[in-house]
Design a protein around this motif. Structure first.
Motif, short mmCIF file in Angstrom:
data_model
loop_
_atom_site.label_atom_id
_atom_site.label_comp_id
_atom_site.label_asym_id
_atom_site.label_seq_id
_atom_site.Cartn_x
_atom_site.Cartn_y
_atom_site.Cartn_z
N UNK A 139 -7.27 55.38 16.02
CA UNK A 139 -7.66 54.45 14.94
C UNK A 139 -9.17 54.46 14.69
N UNK A 140 -9.96 54.57 15.76
CA UNK A 140 -11.41 54.62 15.61
C UNK A 140 -11.82 55.87 14.82
N UNK A 141 -11.25 57.02 15.17
CA UNK A 141 -11.60 58.28 14.51
C UNK A 141 -11.15 58.25 13.05
N UNK A 142 -9.96 57.76 12.77
CA UNK A 142 -9.48 57.67 11.39
C UNK A 142 -10.35 56.74 10.55
N UNK A 143 -10.74 55.62 11.13
CA UNK A 143 -11.60 54.70 10.40
C UNK A 143 -12.97 55.34 10.13
N UNK A 144 -13.48 56.07 11.11
CA UNK A 144 -14.74 56.80 10.91
C UNK A 144 -14.59 57.81 9.78
N UNK A 145 -13.48 58.54 9.78
CA UNK A 145 -13.24 59.52 8.71
C UNK A 145 -13.18 58.83 7.35
N UNK A 148 -4.49 65.91 18.67
CA UNK A 148 -4.44 65.16 17.41
C UNK A 148 -5.18 65.81 16.25
N UNK A 149 -5.78 66.97 16.45
CA UNK A 149 -6.60 67.56 15.38
C UNK A 149 -5.77 67.91 14.14
N UNK A 150 -4.53 68.34 14.34
CA UNK A 150 -3.70 68.68 13.17
C UNK A 150 -3.43 67.44 12.31
N UNK A 151 -3.09 66.33 12.94
CA UNK A 151 -2.83 65.09 12.20
C UNK A 151 -4.10 64.58 11.52
N UNK A 152 -5.22 64.69 12.20
CA UNK A 152 -6.49 64.27 11.61
C UNK A 152 -6.87 65.14 10.43
N UNK A 153 -6.63 66.44 10.55
CA UNK A 153 -6.93 67.36 9.45
C UNK A 153 -6.03 67.07 8.24
#
Length: 169
Positions: A56-62, A12-17
């Protein structure tokens, strides 16, 4: 379903980036944002609720980090390793439009910009945006309204400047 942290990062790193880049408009800041969010997620990995998975947790943290970041660039210049070649034709026009849009997005305050990114780039409904930002749906709509009004006004001013006698060509 328990997902391994390394597997999650690799998958998922590409989507998160991409999400972080849409928020920050800067590749290096986006990388920092993703890295900091993943560090925080790793610390709590076993305690993250798995109903929706860890993303969702990581995106909200970002998103929260982006909205509260104290580190801001004190200048608009960005260092580059090499001077890029000059684009030509359609490529130049496309790059100019993309650059103009990023320039306009950077003029928005953080919360309205986050609303624009979440609504128009991530295609999230207002209820989900409100949940992520920790505000009401009406606040999301107000942020979107004012952001779009500001972007439209800036685009109209830019068009007027181009079409005016002696304007840009």
């Amino acid at each position: 379903m328990q997902v391994d942290f390394t597997e999650f990062v690799l998958g998922r790193s590409h989507a998160l980036l991409r999400f972080a880049y849409l928020l920050t408009g800067d590749r290096h800041l986006a990388e920092d944002l993703v890295q900091e969010a993943l560090v925080r997620a790793h610390r709590r990995w076993s305690g993250i609720l798995w109903d929706e998975g860890p993303e969702p947790y990581v995106r909200k943290t970002m998103l929260r980090q982006y909205l509260s970041w104290r580190r801001r660039r004190s200048f608009a210049e960005r260092p580059i390793a090499e001077i890029p070649e000059r684009p030509t034709g359609d490529e130049a026009h496309r790059l100019a439009e993309t650059d103009a849009m990023w320039t306009l997005l950077r003029t928005l305050p953080r919360s309205p910009r986050a609303v624009v990114v979440l609504r128009y780039y991530e295609d999230l409904p207002d209820a989900e945006i409100a949940r992520l930002l920790g505000c009401s749906e009406s606040t999301v709509r107000v942020h979107a309204f004012h952001a779009l009004k500001k972007l439209r006004a800036a685009l109209a001013n830019d068009r007027d400047a181009v079409s005016a006698p002696g304007g840009r060509s």
